[in-house]
Design a protein around this motif. Structure first.
Motif, PDB file in Angstrom:
ATOM      1  N   LEU A   1       0.825  -1.202   0.000  1.00  0.00           N
ATOM      2  CA  LEU A   1       0.000   0.000   0.000  1.00  0.00           C
ATOM      3  C   LEU A   1       0.865   1.259   0.000  1.00  0.00           C
ATOM      4  O   LEU A   1       0.880   2.018  -0.957  1.00  0.00           O
ATOM      5  N   THR A   2       1.592   1.478   1.090  1.00  0.00           N
ATOM      6  CA  THR A   2       2.451   2.658   1.170  1.00  0.00           C
ATOM      7  C   THR A   2       3.884   2.262   1.489  1.00  0.00           C
ATOM      8  O   THR A   2       4.145   1.222   2.085  1.00  0.00           O
ATOM      9  N   GLY A   3       4.805   3.122   1.088  1.00  0.00           N
ATOM     10  CA  GLY A   3       6.215   2.927   1.396  1.00  0.00           C
ATOM     11  C   GLY A   3       6.892   4.273   1.456  1.00  0.00           C
ATOM     12  O   GLY A   3       6.348   5.284   0.995  1.00  0.00           O
ATOM     13  N   GLY A   4       8.079   4.299   2.036  1.00  0.00           N
ATOM     14  CA  GLY A   4       8.793   5.555   2.153  1.00  0.00           C
ATOM     15  C   GLY A   4      10.291   5.372   2.055  1.00  0.00           C
ATOM     16  O   GLY A   4      10.809   4.256   2.182  1.00  0.00           O
ATOM     17  N   LEU A   5      10.954   6.483   1.828  1.00  0.00           N
ATOM     18  CA  LEU A   5      12.415   6.510   1.779  1.00  0.00           C
ATOM     19  C   LEU A   5      12.909   7.803   2.402  1.00  0.00           C
ATOM     20  O   LEU A   5      12.386   8.884   2.092  1.00  0.00           O
ATOM     21  N   TYR A   6      13.917   7.691   3.250  1.00  0.00           N
ATOM     22  CA  TYR A   6      14.667   8.852   3.723  1.00  0.00           C
ATOM     23  C   TYR A   6      16.065   8.750   3.151  1.00  0.00           C
ATOM     24  O   TYR A   6      16.789   7.784   3.414  1.00  0.00           O
ATOM     25  N   SER A   7      16.430   9.718   2.320  1.00  0.00           N
ATOM     26  CA  SER A   7      17.739   9.726   1.665  1.00  0.00           C
ATOM     27  C   SER A   7      18.042  11.126   1.183  1.00  0.00           C
ATOM     28  O   SER A   7      17.138  11.898   0.844  1.00  0.00           O
ATOM     29  N   ARG A   8      19.345  11.460   1.115  1.00  0.00           N
ATOM     30  CA  ARG A   8      19.777  12.740   0.543  1.00  0.00           C
ATOM     31  C   ARG A   8      20.352  12.560  -0.858  1.00  0.00           C
ATOM     32  O   ARG A   8      20.735  13.534  -1.494  1.00  0.00           O
ATOM     33  N   SER A   9      20.411  11.338  -1.333  1.00  0.00           N
ATOM     34  CA  SER A   9      21.048  11.039  -2.619  1.00  0.00           C
ATOM     35  C   SER A   9      20.025  11.067  -3.752  1.00  0.00           C
ATOM     36  O   SER A   9      19.129  10.214  -3.795  1.00  0.00           O
ATOM     37  N   PRO A  10      20.150  11.999  -4.699  1.00  0.00           N
ATOM     38  CA  PRO A  10      19.240  11.994  -5.850  1.00  0.00           C
ATOM     39  C   PRO A  10      19.276  10.685  -6.628  1.00  0.00           C
ATOM     40  O   PRO A  10      18.239  10.222  -7.122  1.00  0.00           O
ATOM     41  N   VAL A  11      20.447  10.076  -6.725  1.00  0.00           N
ATOM     42  CA  VAL A  11      20.573   8.803  -7.445  1.00  0.00           C
ATOM     43  C   VAL A  11      19.783   7.709  -6.734  1.00  0.00           C
ATOM     44  O   VAL A  11      19.036   6.945  -7.365  1.00  0.00           O
ATOM     45  N   ASN A  12      19.919   7.633  -5.414  1.00  0.00           N
ATOM     46  CA  ASN A  12      19.207   6.599  -4.659  1.00  0.00           C
ATOM     47  C   ASN A  12      17.706   6.860  -4.626  1.00  0.00           C
ATOM     48  O   ASN A  12      16.900   5.918  -4.670  1.00  0.00           O
ATOM     49  N   ILE A  13      17.327   8.122  -4.553  1.00  0.00           N
ATOM     50  CA  ILE A  13      15.897   8.457  -4.586  1.00  0.00           C
ATOM     51  C   ILE A  13      15.286   7.993  -5.896  1.00  0.00           C
ATOM     52  O   ILE A  13      14.209   7.372  -5.916  1.00  0.00           O
ATOM     53  N   GLU A  14      15.951   8.266  -6.995  1.00  0.00           N
ATOM     54  CA  GLU A  14      15.434   7.846  -8.298  1.00  0.00           C
ATOM     55  C   GLU A  14      15.390   6.327  -8.413  1.00  0.00           C
ATOM     56  O   GLU A  14      14.439   5.758  -8.972  1.00  0.00           O
ATOM     57  N   LYS A  15      16.409   5.659  -7.876  1.00  0.00           N
ATOM     58  CA  LYS A  15      16.434   4.192  -7.909  1.00  0.00           C
ATOM     59  C   LYS A  15      15.243   3.607  -7.156  1.00  0.00           C
ATOM     60  O   LYS A  15      14.570   2.685  -7.640  1.00  0.00           O
ATOM     61  N   VAL A  16      14.981   4.153  -5.974  1.00  0.00           N
ATOM     62  CA  VAL A  16      13.866   3.660  -5.165  1.00  0.00           C
ATOM     63  C   VAL A  16      12.532   3.982  -5.838  1.00  0.00           C
ATOM     64  O   VAL A  16      11.605   3.164  -5.839  1.00  0.00           O
ATOM     65  N   ARG A  17      12.425   5.147  -6.433  1.00  0.00           N
ATOM     66  CA  ARG A  17      11.191   5.500  -7.149  1.00  0.00           C
ATOM     67  C   ARG A  17      10.872   4.471  -8.223  1.00  0.00           C
ATOM     68  O   ARG A  17       9.703   4.143  -8.447  1.00  0.00           O
ATOM     69  N   ARG A  18      11.890   3.951  -8.867  1.00  0.00           N
ATOM     70  CA  ARG A  18      11.677   3.005  -9.963  1.00  0.00           C
ATOM     71  C   ARG A  18      11.488   1.563  -9.466  1.00  0.00           C
ATOM     72  O   ARG A  18      10.783   0.781 -10.104  1.00  0.00           O
ATOM     73  N   ALA A  19      12.117   1.223  -8.345  1.00  0.00           N
ATOM     74  CA  ALA A  19      12.186  -0.186  -7.944  1.00  0.00           C
ATOM     75  C   ALA A  19      11.286  -0.586  -6.781  1.00  0.00           C
ATOM     76  O   ALA A  19      11.027  -1.774  -6.594  1.00  0.00           O
ATOM     77  N   PHE A  20      10.812   0.367  -5.999  1.00  0.00           N
ATOM     78  CA  PHE A  20       9.971   0.044  -4.839  1.00  0.00           C
ATOM     79  C   PHE A  20       8.548  -0.196  -5.355  1.00  0.00           C
ATOM     80  O   PHE A  20       7.880   0.716  -5.821  1.00  0.00           O
ATOM     81  N   VAL A  21       8.096  -1.434  -5.265  1.00  0.00           N
ATOM     82  CA  VAL A  21       6.766  -1.808  -5.760  1.00  0.00           C
ATOM     83  C   VAL A  21       5.749  -1.477  -4.672  1.00  0.00           C
ATOM     84  O   VAL A  21       5.571  -2.224  -3.711  1.00  0.00           O
ATOM     85  N   VAL A  22       5.074  -0.331  -4.846  1.00  0.00           N
ATOM     86  CA  VAL A  22       4.180   0.144  -3.790  1.00  0.00           C
ATOM     87  C   VAL A  22       3.164   1.102  -4.405  1.00  0.00           C
ATOM     88  O   VAL A  22       3.434   1.750  -5.423  1.00  0.00           O
ATOM     89  N   GLY A  23       1.984   1.152  -3.834  1.00  0.00           N
ATOM     90  CA  GLY A  23       0.943   2.019  -4.374  1.00  0.00           C
ATOM     91  C   GLY A  23       1.252   3.491  -4.201  1.00  0.00           C
ATOM     92  O   GLY A  23       1.019   4.297  -5.099  1.00  0.00           O
ATOM     93  N   ASN A  24       1.767   3.856  -3.032  1.00  0.00           N
ATOM     94  CA  ASN A  24       2.043   5.253  -2.716  1.00  0.00           C
ATOM     95  C   ASN A  24       3.418   5.344  -2.079  1.00  0.00           C
ATOM     96  O   ASN A  24       3.664   4.734  -1.031  1.00  0.00           O
ATOM     97  N   LEU A  25       4.321   6.074  -2.720  1.00  0.00           N
ATOM     98  CA  LEU A  25       5.687   6.196  -2.224  1.00  0.00           C
ATOM     99  C   LEU A  25       5.937   7.627  -1.759  1.00  0.00           C
ATOM    100  O   LEU A  25       5.680   8.577  -2.506  1.00  0.00           O
ATOM    101  N   TYR A  26       6.429   7.761  -0.540  1.00  0.00           N
ATOM    102  CA  TYR A  26       6.706   9.069   0.051  1.00  0.00           C
ATOM    103  C   TYR A  26       8.214   9.220   0.251  1.00  0.00           C
ATOM    104  O   TYR A  26       8.861   8.322   0.784  1.00  0.00           O
ATOM    105  N   ILE A  27       8.755  10.365  -0.145  1.00  0.00           N
ATOM    106  CA  ILE A  27      10.190  10.612  -0.049  1.00  0.00           C
ATOM    107  C   ILE A  27      10.445  11.679   1.012  1.00  0.00           C
ATOM    108  O   ILE A  27       9.898  12.786   0.958  1.00  0.00           O
ATOM    109  N   ASN A  28      11.267  11.330   2.001  1.00  0.00           N
ATOM    110  CA  ASN A  28      11.679  12.257   3.066  1.00  0.00           C
ATOM    111  C   ASN A  28      10.505  12.889   3.802  1.00  0.00           C
ATOM    112  O   ASN A  28      10.499  14.079   4.126  1.00  0.00           O
ATOM    113  N   ARG A  29       9.502  12.054   4.090  1.00  0.00           N
ATOM    114  CA  ARG A  29       8.365  12.457   4.922  1.00  0.00           C
ATOM    115  C   ARG A  29       7.671  11.193   5.413  1.00  0.00           C
ATOM    116  O   ARG A  29       7.955  10.091   4.938  1.00  0.00           O
TER     117      ARG A  29
END
Length: 202
Positions: free
Chosen positions: A156-184
């Motif tokens: 359903l939901t997932g999140g990531l806390y990271s300062r790395s634009p590369v890692n943020i983009e990687k997680v955006r593409r690879a995390f299989v989840v309905g709603n992904l929240y970044i740094n919140r």
């Protein structure tokens, strides 16, 4: 629902976001965080800070000012969640178990439970609990964290806390989840105003 904490994350933000996502509404929101997956380089530091933050949460009646963790919905839910407390003792290392005995006469209270060193295959990491129970899992690197995060039947939901634009983009593409929240936090979508939907069995 899982939050991944990268090894370059702002830990002040990550700790607050995880605590709010896991324990507000006594963990009963469908979007609540039930797993936090932490890269091993910051695992111990994050865990220590998480436990101290969770200890500071005020538990009490929902209509009392300052209360952060209110009661769960009913006695049946309380009994079900407490059964996971027993499972936790066998599946991980309990680092925070809150005593709510003084509130027993006031409602169906269950205090926050934080369980460290949980295996990705453990029941705590695979089943929907709908209560203030948080499993903390260790990942070798970001790829391992994504493998763990995606290794459940729910998404359903997932999140990531990271300062790395590369890692943020990687997680955006690879995390299989309905709603992904970044740094919140991962709860708080506004009904009928923000897109919201799950994948897999969610």
């Amino acid at each position: 629902n899982a939050i991944i904490v990268d090894d370059d994350a702002d830990l002040d933000e990550a700790v607050l976001g995880v605590v709010h996502s896991a324990f507000s509404y006594a963990g009963q929101k469908c979007s609540a965080c039930s797993r936090v997956i932490v890269l091993e380089g910051i695992y111990d530091t994050f865990l220590a800070r998480l436990v101290e933050a969770a200890k500071a949460l005020k538990i009490g009646p929902a209509d009392e000012p300052g209360t952060f963790v209110g009661p769960v919905i009913d006695a049946e839910a309380r009994a079900r969640i407490l059964n996971y407390h027993k499972i936790a003792a066998a599946e991980g290392r309990i680092v925070l178990q809150t005593d709510v005995a003084a509130l027993a006469a006031e409602g169906s209270f269950v205090g926050p439970l934080v369980v460290a060193d949980v295996s990705p295959e453990a029941r705590l990491a695979q089943e929907e609990i709908f209560g203030p129970v948080l499993a903390v899992l260790r990942a070798k690197d970001l790829d391992d964290a994504l493998r763990i995060a995606n290794g459940t039947r729910y998404a359903l939901t997932g999140g990531l806390y990271s300062r790395s634009p590369v890692n943020i983009e990687k997680v955006r593409r690879a995390f299989v989840v309905g709603n992904l929240y970044i740094n919140r936090g991962i709860t708080g979508a506004l009904v009928d105003r923000q897109p919201f939907g799950g994948l897999k069995l969610s």
